[in-house]
Design a protein around this motif. Structure first.
Motif, PDB file in Angstrom:
ATOM      1  N   VAL A 290       0.799  -1.149  -0.047  1.00  0.00           N
ATOM      2  CA  VAL A 290       0.100   0.009   0.047  1.00  0.00           C
ATOM      3  C   VAL A 290       0.908   1.321  -0.136  1.00  0.00           C
ATOM      4  CG1 VAL A 290      -1.999  -1.263   1.184  1.00  0.00           C
ATOM      5  CG2 VAL A 290      -0.121   0.155   2.586  1.00  0.00           C
ATOM      6  N   SER A 291       0.211   2.323  -0.108  1.00  0.00           N
ATOM      7  CA  SER A 291       1.012   3.696  -0.178  1.00  0.00           C
ATOM      8  C   SER A 291       0.613   4.353   1.113  1.00  0.00           C
ATOM      9  CB  SER A 291       0.778   4.458  -1.467  1.00  0.00           C
ATOM     10  OG  SER A 291      -0.601   4.800  -1.088  1.00  0.00           O
ATOM     11  N   THR A 294      -2.946   5.726   1.449  1.00  0.00           N
ATOM     12  CA  THR A 294      -3.989   4.646   1.426  1.00  0.00           C
ATOM     13  C   THR A 294      -4.957   4.983   2.665  1.00  0.00           C
ATOM     14  OG1 THR A 294      -2.623   2.950   0.712  1.00  0.00           O
ATOM     15  CG2 THR A 294      -4.656   2.251   1.485  1.00  0.00           C
ATOM     16  N   PRO A 298      -8.300  -1.625   1.277  1.00  0.00           N
ATOM     17  CA  PRO A 298      -7.466  -1.277  -0.004  1.00  0.00           C
ATOM     18  C   PRO A 298      -7.956  -2.202  -1.007  1.00  0.00           C
ATOM     19  CG  PRO A 298      -5.988  -2.167   1.429  1.00  0.00           C
ATOM     20  CD  PRO A 298      -7.159  -1.830   2.307  1.00  0.00           C
ATOM     21  N   ASN A 305      -6.604  -5.337  -5.588  1.00  0.00           N
ATOM     22  CA  ASN A 305      -6.130  -4.025  -5.155  1.00  0.00           C
ATOM     23  C   ASN A 305      -6.909  -2.865  -5.600  1.00  0.00           C
ATOM     24  OD1 ASN A 305      -4.058  -4.618  -3.445  1.00  0.00           O
ATOM     25  ND2 ASN A 305      -2.783  -5.281  -5.296  1.00  0.00           N
ATOM     26  N   TYR A 310      -0.464  -1.202  -6.567  1.00  0.00           N
ATOM     27  CA  TYR A 310      -0.057  -1.727  -5.423  1.00  0.00           C
ATOM     28  C   TYR A 310       0.473  -2.958  -5.741  1.00  0.00           C
ATOM     29  CZ  TYR A 310      -3.063   1.631  -2.805  1.00  0.00           C
ATOM     30  OH  TYR A 310      -3.281   2.629  -2.235  1.00  0.00           O
ATOM     31  N   TRP A 313       4.916  -4.741  -6.014  1.00  0.00           N
ATOM     32  CA  TRP A 313       5.725  -5.224  -4.822  1.00  0.00           C
ATOM     33  C   TRP A 313       5.860  -6.725  -5.159  1.00  0.00           C
ATOM     34  CZ3 TRP A 313       9.279  -4.005  -1.847  1.00  0.00           C
ATOM     35  CH2 TRP A 313       9.660  -4.836  -0.574  1.00  0.00           C
ATOM     36  N   TYR A 464       6.218   2.604  -1.649  1.00  0.00           N
ATOM     37  CA  TYR A 464       5.275   1.604  -0.865  1.00  0.00           C
ATOM     38  C   TYR A 464       5.905   1.529   0.880  1.00  0.00           C
ATOM     39  CZ  TYR A 464       4.017  -0.686  -5.288  1.00  0.00           C
ATOM     40  OH  TYR A 464       3.578  -0.913  -6.545  1.00  0.00           O
TER      41      TYR A 464
END
Length: 537
Positions: A290-291, A294, A298, A305, A310, A313, A464
């Motif tokens: 996630v950022s 977020t 999510p 997502n 996202y 990763w 992230y």
């Protein structure tokens, strides 16, 4: 299983549990904020306004608490379970995929027998002796009984494919979720005389002459005290406590799981003189990352997502730290996203996925698995495409990510570096491209399969931060799950199980899926056995 069984089984599972999980999220129990609330420590609860008597007081109605209560109540003991939420189906256990276990009826029926020696050997080897080996073996030896008891209660399960190439199928996927999953266990406990008190946050031990003789908690304006010879703490970790996250992880973690678990159980053990064990870890987000921007839940109801970007990763491309330098063999993250991926991102605090337009467009079109040449050695690779970007959403999701400040698209790496302060990015990419050209990663030894150069403009970067389903790690306990003090002596009357019991969980999280909840249900059964022996003294 090197086919699409991972993806198909996951979809079948998600179809059955997504609605329940999303309902819990909407109620504020899962992933409700980016930074969960910091717990405030009360000065002291004061005298009780309501007092109960029991043989055993259990704090927490999650996997460990329910299994302990079921076995103790069936043994004829007066059991009182105190749960902070309004129901018994608000814990991570109500929404998790399913536990790893050995020597179960389901494994026998499907011809996929997993012996105690096999499961223990794998997990103890992975821990590098960082856990209490005797405890780990005893807990795992109880997982079969826990699974069989749930099967007898009518809980439907399926054996999960060996998606991480462990060499065995230990994970038992729980097909139902929420109330439908938990209610049969609660009813069985109550039918045997067990009782539940809801909306009670247990915070203090009741101590007399150095012995824990009860638990004390608060419920609204009332102070609840339960007097019991044996007291079990299994409150589910500290995902809902940012202060404790920073203490043990040095960074905040976006909560995907139950934020009602705020570390109060662990703090209670401290108040009784207990100490922490050394290993603390998280169950990382196997759906990607996630950022920092977020908010809320999510995922969509199908567990995609909400922002498809996202997912990078999981793909094993080029990852850098905030200085713009590589910090890991990224292939390990792709192979073991919960274990290695969760720890890698947690350790950095934030990380960056760097790619060029060739990579970006290929993943958006054919998916990462095909782009890498359909590598059969990447067992879960086809399933990872579940989280790829799609042509219909990519542009809008990228625009959102850029506006929110966690993505950059630029014509040069210098612009990417400037945007995120990645001081060494250009030299890192230059070295990395050399590895891609030679097919040999001379820094972290990533296989040639995952080596794709970053050469073609425009370039992309995605920032992230850690996200997790729960925490692992807590109080130091002995092989009988008794809390230990600073001199490694048992604290009489106080037991700890589930993820609050720090001595059976390793860092990083085990590489076989379902380990966390598997150890939770096994420790609940073991706690009941040890408490029964204790009560007979």
């Amino acid at each position: 299983m090197k086919d699409n069984a991972h993806l198909l089984s996951r979809r079948q599972f998600l179809k059955g549990t997504a609605a329940g999980a999303l309902g819990l999220a909407a109620a504020g129990l899962f992933g409700n904020t980016h930074a969960s609330a910091e717990a405030s420590e009360p000065a002291g609860l004061g005298p009780a306004t309501r007092t109960y008597e029991a043989d055993v007081a259990i704090a927490g109605a999650g996997a460990a608490g329910l299994m302990a209560a079921l076995n103790l109540a069936r043994a004829g003991k007066k059991v009182l379970v105190l749960e902070a939420s309004a129901t018994a189906y608000a814990s991570n256990f109500s929404m998790c995929g399913g536990p790893a276990a050995c020597e179960t009826k389901l494994q026998e029926q499907e011809g996929e027998w997993v012996s105690l020696d096999t499961l223990f050997g794998h997990m103890y080897d992975f821990s590098n002796t960082a856990v209490n080996g005797k405890l780990l073996r005893k807990v795992l030896s109880c997982t079969g009984q826990a699974i069989d008891d749930m099967l007898d209660l009518g809980l439907p399960m399926e054996l999960w494919p060996d998606v991480y190439d462990n060499g065995f199928r230990a994970r038992h996927m729980l097909v139902t979720g929420g109330q439908e999953r938990v209610e049969p266990i609660v009813q069985a406990i109550e039918a045997s005389g067990g009782e539940f008190l809801y909306k009670v946050k247990v915070r203090e031990p009741v101590i007399e002459d150095g012995v824990v003789v009860g638990l004390k908690g608060e419920s609204g304006d009332e102070i609840i005290e339960v007097r019991a010879k044996a007291n079990l703490i299994c409150t589910g970790g500290f995902l809902g406590n940012t202060e404790m996250q920073k203490k043990y992880f040095n960074t905040a973690v976006f909560p995907l799981g139950n934020t009602v678990s705020d570390g109060s159980g662990l703090e209670l053990v401290h108040k009784a003189g207990g100490v922490d064990d050394r290993a603390f870890a998280v169950l990382g987000n196997e759906c990607g990352a996630v950022s920092k921007a977020t908010q809320g839940w999510p995922f969509t109801i199908e567990w995609f997502n909400k922002n498809e970007h996202y997912g990078y990763w999981l793909f094993g491309g080029l990852y850098t730290d905030p200085a713009g330098e590589r910090f890991i063999n990224e292939e390990l993250v792709a192979r073991f996203p919960l274990a290695i991926g969760g720890e890698a991102l947690l350790r950095q605090g934030k990380a960056y996925c760097i790619m060029d337009s060739d990579y970006y467009e290929a993943v958006k079109g054919e998916g990462i698995y095909a782009y890498l040449g359909n590598p059969v050695e990447w067992v879960s690779g086809m399933g990872v495409d579940y989280y790829k970007t799609t042509p219909e959403n990519a542009e809008a999701h990228l625009e959102q990510a850029i506006e929110e400040g966690w993505a950059v698209k630029a014509d040069s790496l210098a612009e990417i570096a400037e945007a995120f302060g990645l001081e060494h990015l250009e030299e890192t990419v230059e070295a990395y491209n050399g590895y891609c050209e030679s097919g040999k990663d001379e820094e972290f030894y990533k296989s040639a399969t995952f080596l794709k150069p970053v050469k073609t403009a425009p370039f992309y970067a995605f920032e992230y931060v850690p996200s997790a389903w729960g925490t692992n790690g807590g109080a130091k306990v002995d092989a009988s799950l008794r809390a230990l003090d600073g001199e490694n002596k048992p604290i009489e009357g106080l037991f700890v199980a589930g993820v609050d019991a720090g001595s059976m969980y390793t860092m990083p999280y085990y590489d076989n899926p379902g380990s966390s909840v598997g150890l939770a249900i096994g420790s609940g059964v073991l706690a009941a056995k040890e408490i029964l022996s204790f009560l007979e003294k």
